[in-house]
Structures are given as structure tokens and as C-alpha cells.
Scaffold this active site. Structure first.
Site, PDB file in Angstrom:
ATOM      1  N   PRO A   5      -2.205 -10.117  -3.854  1.00 38.02           N
ATOM      2  CG  PRO A   5      -2.478  -9.544  -1.612  1.00 38.02           C
ATOM      3  CD  PRO A   5      -1.878 -10.602  -2.505  1.00 38.02           C
ATOM      4  CG  ASN A   6      -4.152  -4.561  -3.455  1.00 32.10           C
ATOM      5  OD1 ASN A   6      -5.269  -4.180  -3.793  1.00 32.10           O
ATOM      6  ND2 ASN A   6      -3.856  -4.870  -2.207  1.00 32.10           N
ATOM      7  NE  ARG A  13      -0.687  -1.730  -4.944  1.00 32.85           N
ATOM      8  CZ  ARG A  13      -0.067  -2.736  -4.368  1.00 32.85           C
ATOM      9  NH1 ARG A  13       0.379  -3.738  -5.113  1.00 32.85           N
ATOM     10  NH2 ARG A  13       0.091  -2.778  -3.085  1.00 32.85           N
ATOM     11  CE1 TYR A  18       4.380  -1.880  -5.041  1.00 33.67           C
ATOM     12  CE2 TYR A  18       2.569  -0.328  -4.786  1.00 33.67           C
ATOM     13  CZ  TYR A  18       3.430  -1.270  -4.251  1.00 33.67           C
ATOM     14  OH  TYR A  18       3.344  -1.594  -2.913  1.00 33.67           O
ATOM     15  CG  ASN A  69       5.169  -9.314  -5.711  1.00 33.03           C
ATOM     16  OD1 ASN A  69       4.889  -9.231  -4.519  1.00 33.03           O
ATOM     17  ND2 ASN A  69       5.406  -8.248  -6.472  1.00 33.03           N
ATOM     18  CB  ALA A  72      -0.228  -6.967   1.678  1.00 33.47           C
ATOM     19  CD  GLU A  93      10.358 -12.641  -0.543  1.00 31.40           C
ATOM     20  OE1 GLU A  93      11.194 -13.400   0.002  1.00 31.40           O
ATOM     21  OE2 GLU A  93       9.744 -11.741   0.069  1.00 31.40           O
ATOM     22  CG  HIS A  95       8.830  -7.959  -2.600  1.00 27.28           C
ATOM     23  ND1 HIS A  95       7.498  -8.227  -2.363  1.00 27.28           N
ATOM     24  CD2 HIS A  95       9.530  -8.874  -1.896  1.00 27.28           C
ATOM     25  CE1 HIS A  95       7.410  -9.247  -1.531  1.00 27.28           C
ATOM     26  NE2 HIS A  95       8.632  -9.660  -1.232  1.00 27.28           N
ATOM     27  NE  ARG A 102       6.703   1.054  -0.353  1.00 24.82           N
ATOM     28  CZ  ARG A 102       5.629   0.408  -0.822  1.00 24.82           C
ATOM     29  NH1 ARG A 102       5.774  -0.730  -1.485  1.00 24.82           N
ATOM     30  NH2 ARG A 102       4.423   0.899  -0.618  1.00 24.82           N
TER      31      ARG A 102
HETATM   32  C1  DQA Z   1       5.095  -5.508  -3.113  1.00 16.78           C
HETATM   33  C2  DQA Z   1       5.488  -4.857  -1.778  1.00 16.78           C
HETATM   34  C3  DQA Z   1       4.462  -5.161  -0.701  1.00 16.78           C
HETATM   35  O1  DQA Z   1       4.847  -4.529   0.521  1.00 16.78           O
HETATM   36  C4  DQA Z   1       3.110  -4.628  -1.110  1.00 16.78           C
HETATM   37  O2  DQA Z   1       2.140  -4.969  -0.142  1.00 16.78           O
HETATM   38  C5  DQA Z   1       2.696  -5.084  -2.466  1.00 16.78           C
HETATM   39  C6  DQA Z   1       3.699  -5.093  -3.532  1.00 16.78           C
HETATM   40  C7  DQA Z   1       6.060  -5.129  -4.254  1.00 16.78           C
HETATM   41  O3  DQA Z   1       6.031  -5.800  -5.281  1.00 16.78           O
HETATM   42  O4  DQA Z   1       6.807  -4.144  -4.122  1.00 16.78           O
HETATM   43  O5  DQA Z   1       1.539  -5.368  -2.718  1.00 16.78           O
HETATM   44  O6  DQA Z   1       5.136  -6.922  -2.959  1.00 16.78           O
END
Ligand code: DQA
Length: 139
Positions: A5-6, A13, A18, A69, A72, A93, A95, A102
Site C-alpha cells: 500500500p501507498n 509521497r 521516499y 515491500n 505498512a 524484503e 524497504h 523511524r
Molecule cells: C516502507 C516503510 C513502511 O514503514 C511504510 O509503511 C511504507 C514504506 C519503505 O519502503 O520504507 O509504506 O515499507
């Protein structure tokens, strides 16, 4: 390569966290890196947990390596973890941000315990690094 998501909003964003690379740029980066490595890379993104579960089931059924990835969902979705745990090929995995620098709620990952490895905080380069590792280790 599965993004949760997102992540479709990359570029727009919170660019301080990011970066300015868009999801379309990320797709290009990953497909090009894959071509260079001899990998056929498919990049998908969803904001719907059920869709992500279906993609993980598909990867499990086809013995396909995954770069995940989960956004959240990483921090609370036991359903995504249980689907990822069914994979027979390695999962990396990724990020983009350094989640450990954070908020505390981002320090817990339900995915890490079942991942072959974890790349955090190296921006979108982390995806390309994950592909390099898979090219060398997942065939
Ligand atoms: C994320 C880190 C997560 O905490 C966050 O909710 C994201 C992006 C990252 O790529 O840094 O959506 O996965």
C-alpha cells in the site's frame, strides 16, 4: 516484485523520506536491471491486501522468487506473513527508508523472520540489489 500500500504514490509521497523516483520509474529500473541480469522481472503494486495474498499464493504455486515491500502491512499483517511463508523460492524484503531510524511501530516486521534477507534504507537501489542477490542465489 511485489509492492504494497501507498507505494504506487512514490515520487509524490513524502519525498523527503521516499525520494522523487515514481513507481513507473521503479518499474523501469527493475525491468532494466532484470534484463541485465537475465531475469524476467514483473513489478506489481496494490493497495488491497487480498490482492497481495493472491499474488503471493501465485508465487508459491509457481516456485517464483519474490522481492517484497509490503509497506505498512509489514508491521502488522499476519495474513501477508502467512502467505509469504508458503513461498518455496527465496523472498527478499525491501524497504526504501531505514525503518529502524523511524517510529518504533516500524521497527517490527512480520516478514523478516521468513525472508532470506532484508534490505532497508538504501532507497530504490535496494530493489536492484535484491534482484542481484536473487540472480546469483535463486536459480
Ligand atoms: C516502507 C516503510 C513502511 O514503514 C511504510 O509503511 C511504507 C514504506 C519503505 O519502503 O520504507 O509504506 O515499507
Amino acid at each position: 516484485m511485489l509492492n504494497g500500500p501507498n507505494l504506487g504514490r512514490l515520487g509524490a509521497r513524502e519525498p523527503v523520506i521516499y525520494g522523487s523516483t515514481t513507481h513507473a520509474d521503479l518499474v523501469r529500473l527493475c525491468v532494466d536491471t532484470g534484463r541485465e541480469l537475465g531475469l524476467d522481472v514483473e513489478v506489481r503494486q496494490t493497495d488491497h491486501e487480498g490482492e497481495m495474498l493472491g499474488w503471493l499464493h501465485e508465487a508459491a504455486d509457481t516456485d517464483t522468487p519474490v522481492v517484497l515491500n509490503a509497506g505498512a502491512w509489514t508491521h502488522y499483517s499476519i495474513a501477508v506473513r502467512d502467505a509469504a511463508a508458503q513461498l518455496t523460492a527465496p523472498l527478499v524484503e525491501v524497504h526504501i527508508s531505514n525503518v529502524h531510524k523511524r517510529e518504533e511501530f516500524r521497527h517490527k516486521s512480520y516478514i523478516s523472520e521468513i525472508a532470506a534477507g532484508v534490505i532497508v534504507g538504501l532507497g530504490v537501489d535496494g530493489y536492484a540489489l535484491a534482484l542481484r542477490w536473487l540472480a546469483a542465489n535463486a536459480r
